[in-house]
Structure formats: structure tokens, C-alpha cells
Design a protein around this motif. Structure first.
Motif, PDB file in Angstrom:
ATOM      1  N   VAL A 244       1.096  -1.129   0.148  1.00 22.15           N
ATOM      2  CA  VAL A 244       0.045  -0.035  -0.132  1.00 22.15           C
ATOM      3  C   VAL A 244       1.013   1.049  -0.112  1.00 22.15           C
ATOM      4  O   VAL A 244       1.501   1.880   0.956  1.00 22.15           O
ATOM      5  CB  VAL A 244      -0.877   0.034   1.197  1.00 22.15           C
ATOM      6  N   SER A 245       1.209   1.801  -1.080  1.00 21.55           N
ATOM      7  CA  SER A 245       2.485   2.611  -1.268  1.00 21.55           C
ATOM      8  C   SER A 245       1.567   4.132  -1.439  1.00 21.55           C
ATOM      9  O   SER A 245       0.983   4.336  -2.304  1.00 21.55           O
ATOM     10  CB  SER A 245       3.099   2.463  -2.699  1.00 21.55           C
ATOM     11  N   THR A 246       1.786   4.766  -0.347  1.00 20.27           N
ATOM     12  CA  THR A 246       1.101   5.981  -0.425  1.00 20.27           C
ATOM     13  C   THR A 246       1.820   6.914   0.745  1.00 20.27           C
ATOM     14  O   THR A 246       2.339   6.344   1.665  1.00 20.27           O
ATOM     15  CB  THR A 246      -0.488   5.925  -0.241  1.00 20.27           C
ATOM     16  N   LEU A 247       1.574   8.056   0.654  1.00 15.08           N
ATOM     17  CA  LEU A 247       2.083   9.443   1.556  1.00 15.08           C
ATOM     18  C   LEU A 247       0.690   9.776   2.229  1.00 15.08           C
ATOM     19  O   LEU A 247      -0.270  10.154   1.719  1.00 15.08           O
ATOM     20  CB  LEU A 247       2.822  10.338   1.116  1.00 15.08           C
ATOM     21  N   ALA A 248       0.739   9.792   3.525  1.00 11.73           N
ATOM     22  CA  ALA A 248      -0.416  10.474   4.317  1.00 11.73           C
ATOM     23  C   ALA A 248      -0.016  10.987   5.345  1.00 11.73           C
ATOM     24  O   ALA A 248       0.778  10.613   6.232  1.00 11.73           O
ATOM     25  CB  ALA A 248      -1.316   9.383   4.359  1.00 11.73           C
ATOM     26  N   THR A 249      -0.618  12.351   5.876  1.00 14.34           N
ATOM     27  CA  THR A 249      -0.685  12.853   7.244  1.00 14.34           C
ATOM     28  C   THR A 249      -1.793  12.436   8.046  1.00 14.34           C
ATOM     29  O   THR A 249      -2.792  12.114   7.357  1.00 14.34           O
ATOM     30  CB  THR A 249      -0.784  14.419   7.122  1.00 14.34           C
ATOM     31  N   VAL A 250      -1.680  12.014   9.265  1.00 15.42           N
ATOM     32  CA  VAL A 250      -2.767  11.168  10.066  1.00 15.42           C
ATOM     33  C   VAL A 250      -2.513  11.872  11.704  1.00 15.42           C
ATOM     34  O   VAL A 250      -1.319  11.961  12.056  1.00 15.42           O
ATOM     35  CB  VAL A 250      -2.609   9.946  10.077  1.00 15.42           C
ATOM     36  N   VAL A 251      -3.575  12.161  12.314  1.00 12.88           N
ATOM     37  CA  VAL A 251      -3.503  12.317  13.699  1.00 12.88           C
ATOM     38  C   VAL A 251      -4.411  10.833  14.084  1.00 12.88           C
ATOM     39  O   VAL A 251      -5.403  11.000  13.636  1.00 12.88           O
ATOM     40  CB  VAL A 251      -4.235  13.330  14.225  1.00 12.88           C
ATOM     41  N   LEU A 252      -3.957  10.318  15.047  1.00 16.50           N
ATOM     42  CA  LEU A 252      -4.649   8.910  15.661  1.00 16.50           C
ATOM     43  C   LEU A 252      -4.541   9.236  16.868  1.00 16.50           C
ATOM     44  O   LEU A 252      -3.742   9.495  17.918  1.00 16.50           O
ATOM     45  CB  LEU A 252      -3.799   7.721  15.296  1.00 16.50           C
TER      46      LEU A 252
END
Length: 402
Positions: A244-252
Motif C-alpha cells: 500500500v504505497s502512499t504518503l499520508a498525514t494522520v492524527v490517531l
């Protein structure tokens, strides 16, 4: 006569005069330019054989089917809008023409042919058709991405004494859908998990990557009650292993009760931030603070990146906001200005019912759909020693959650 010659010399359309046998008697400068043949090369020549003897595909064009010869033969004006004259360099010139017979004493003595080069018009039509095709293709991709995104942005749970509200506003019709998403669900121990994220890119690829990453984070966070930082690190390693090749910003984030204190008036917010905008905590009096932490890498860069957790107390009456950059980022101002505008927009909303707060905030910050999507999660805490207020609506819990 001189005036007529000046008119013929300056009109944009090509004009020929042919005798009754179809030979060229006069030719104006526009006809020379369009065909690439000087008048000396054309005068006295059979115009059909010289310019018109083959169709667009190169096959022979019978003289009796030529509109110019039909005008000569019938004595009637004949027009045609899809003819081809052959340029001196061998290229086909698309033309529309009208052939008007000249008649003297009831006899057809020749024909005047006026024609117009359609090259630019047809190129413009082809360009318009290509733009229309691309617009329809983009609209279809946008609709598919919107359906995928909307299918994944499910209603949040409503645990006792926590009110969760969510909003998703797509970008303007002319913009591509992004990879913004939110999520909210309960873990088996009753803690509330919140996610806000933004996959890099736009269009159906970004929406598909968002769906994969959202599902992965949801499954891993539910399966093990780990700190958010551990779940993010595990999700990144799993995404790498599953390609699953992707860049993402996340707050968990995870909202927990204080251990061994059933009714404390405060809850613990524990979160980890992978390159995303900071959460915001709003007090009932309208003051707010950004829960900024040391910047950490976005997901998809380094599966072994160190990730950390931060904690803050959430007191009764406070509101937690998680949001994507479409809410605060503008092309004509920097991010700090956008975050300051967000805090200013919230100053009179600390005690406004949560659903109204979300709608009012969006109307103030994004009065019209912009170039980017907006996702928003808002959570308000209520006292645990009294009933859930009516404005929060009824509880909504998944089966099996206490």
C-alpha cells in the motif's frame, strides 16, 4: 473595375473564376495563399484536376460528383461544406465552398467558386471536443471518487457522555477529489478512537489509497489496545508489506477515562501525529489552544521512524477538534494565519451545540467550496454524573460495546 479588383484582392476567402470547361480564368490572392499555388501556375488549368481530383482518403473524386461541375452542368448554385482542395505541398486543405454559375443569354458560360479554409475551425472543434471528453472523464472519475469517499465516511458512534460530530465537504466541482478522511469508533474497552488524515494527491487514486489506509488503521487500532504511536508504526510497516504505497498525514487519537476513577470530570486524550495539523481544544468560554507537538514524519516515508504519544486532559464542556488542511490553508496566506483565523472563528462557539458549531465553523472558514476537501471531527465531553444532554442526541453504540 478597379474597386472590384481591390475587393477580390483583400477578401479572406479564396475566389476562382472558371470557364464552361472548368479551366481557371482568374484567381484571387487568398486562393493562391490557401492552395500554395501562384496564379501563373493555375491560369488556364483544369481546376478539378489540379486541386480537387482526389478525396480526403486519396481515392479518385469523379468529376460528375464534384459540386463545382454540378453547378456547371445544372446551372444552379451548389454549396458544399466538407470538401478538400490539395495544397501544392501535397497536404489536404479542408474547405467549404459555394459555386455560382455565370449565365449569358440563357447559356452557362462558367462558374465563380468562393471557398473558405476550414483548417483552424476544425482544429478548434477538435480541441473543444477533446476538452469536452476530458471534462466528462474527469466528472466520471470525480463521481466515482466521491462515491468511494462517501461510502467510507461512516456516521460516528455516540458513547455515553461524549458527543461526536463529523463533517466532510468536497472541493469545488472543478477540482479533483482529495484523499481526506475521518474515522471514529470504539475499542473493546470502551475508549473512543478518532482519526483524521489526508492522503497526498487527488483523484480516484488518492481516494482508493485513502480507503486502504483507513481500513488498515481501523483494523489495527481495534485489534490491539496499543498507544496511538504504536498503532501508527504498525500500520506503516503493514502497509509496506502489503504494497500500500502512499504518503499520508494522520492524527490517531484515543479518549480514555482516568484509570480507576469512574467519574472524574476529566478524560485523557492520547494522540500521535504523523505530520498532520495539530488538534485543537476549545473551552466553553471560547478560548482555545493548539495541541502542537514536535513534528514527526508523515506515513509512507520511513517504516522505522520513531513515533511518540502526547497526552492532554479533556474536561467536561471542552470541545476537541480534528481537521484537514482544507479548513485553514489558503493560497494567499500562510498556515499560521489560517490557524489563527480558526481560533478566532471559534471564540463565540464554545457553548454552542456541537452540530451547530460544526456548521457555523465551516460557513465562516469555507463559505464556498474551495480547491481542497475539508474533513472535520468534533468531540464534546459532558459530565458523567448526570444524564446525557438532549442536544447531544441519543447514544449510538455498535453491538457488544458496553
Amino acid at each position: 473595375m478597379a474597386r472590384y479588383e481591390r475587393v477580390l484582392a483583400n477578401v479572406a476567402d479564396g475566389i476562382y473564376g472558371l470557364d464552361r470547361d472548368g479551366r481557371v480564368e482568374f484567381v484571387n490572392p487568398a486562393a493562391e495563399r490557401i492552395t500554395g499555388r501562384p496564379a501563373a501556375e493555375q491560369l488556364g488549368r483544369d481546376q478539378h484536376d489540379l486541386l480537387h481530383g482526389a478525396r480526403q482518403d486519396g481515392s479518385p473524386y469523379p468529376r460528375e460528383e464534384c459540386p463545382v461541375w454540378q453547378a456547371l452542368a445544372s446551372g444552379r448554385t451548389v454549396s458544399a461544406d466538407a470538401e478538400v482542395f490539395w495544397h501544392a505541398d501535397g497536404t489536404a486543405v479542408p474547405v467549404e465552398l459555394i459555386a455560382v454559375p455565370t449565365v449569358e443569354d440563357g447559356e452557362v458560360t462558367g462558374v465563380v467558386v468562393s471557398f473558405r479554409d476550414l483548417t483552424d475551425r476544425l482544429a478548434a472543434l477538435r480541441q473543444a471536443e477533446e476538452l469536452r471528453r476530458l471534462a466528462e472523464q474527469n466528472a466520471a472519475q470525480r463521481a466515482l471518487s466521491d462515491r468511494l469517499q462517501q461510502a467510507l465516511l461512516t456516521p460516528p458512534p455516540e458513547p455515553d457522555h461524549l458527543h461526536v460530530a463529523v463533517r466532510y465537504r468536497p472541493a469545488a466541482d472543478g477540482a479533483q477529489v482529495g484523499g481526506d478522511w475521518y474515522d471514529a469508533f470504539l475499542q473493546p474497552d470502551g475508549a473512543t478512537v478518532l482519526v483524521i488524515g489526508d492522503v497526498v494527491g487527488h483523484g480516484s487514486d488518492a481516494a482508493a489509497a485513502m480507503g486502504q489506509l483507513r481500513g488498515l488503521l481501523r483494523a489495527l487500532a481495534y485489534d490491539e489496545e496499543q498507544p496511538p504511536s504504536a498503532t501508527l508504526a504498525r500500520a506503516e510497516r503493514t502497509a509496506l508489506g502489503l504494497a500500500v504505497s502512499t504518503l499520508a498525514t494522520v492524527v490517531l487519537a484515543r479518549i480514555e477515562r482516568h484509570p480507576d476513577v469512574p467519574v472524574a470530570g476529566t478524560r485523557v486524550l492520547r494522540w500521535s501525529n504523523a505530520g498532520h495539523l495539530p488538534p485543537l481544544l476549545l473551552d466553553p468560554d471560547g478560548t482555545s489552544r493548539l495541541l502542537a507537538t514536535r513534528p514527526e514524519l508523515v506515513l509512507g516515508v520511513d517504516p522505522h521512524a520513531r513515533r511518540t504519544d502526547a497526552t492532554a486532559d479533556v474536561r467536561d464542556g471542552q470541545t476537541l477538534l480534528l481537521y484537514t488542511d482544507g479548513l485553514v490553508e489558503r493560497r494567499d496566506s500562510d498556515l499560521d494565519a489560517g490557524l489563527a483565523a480558526l481560533q478566532d472563528a471559534l471564540r463565540d462557539l464554545g457553548r454552542v451545540p456541537l452540530e451547530e458549531l460544526c456548521d457555523t465553523l465551516l460557513s465562516r472558514m469555507v463559505p464556498e467550496p474551495g480547491a481542497d476537501d475539508v474533513a472535520l471531527v468534533a468531540v464534546r465531553a459532558y459530565p458523567e454524573d448526570r444524564p446525557r444532554p438532549p442536544e447531544a442526541g441519543p447514544n449510538r453504540l455498535p453491538p457488544g460495546v458496553p
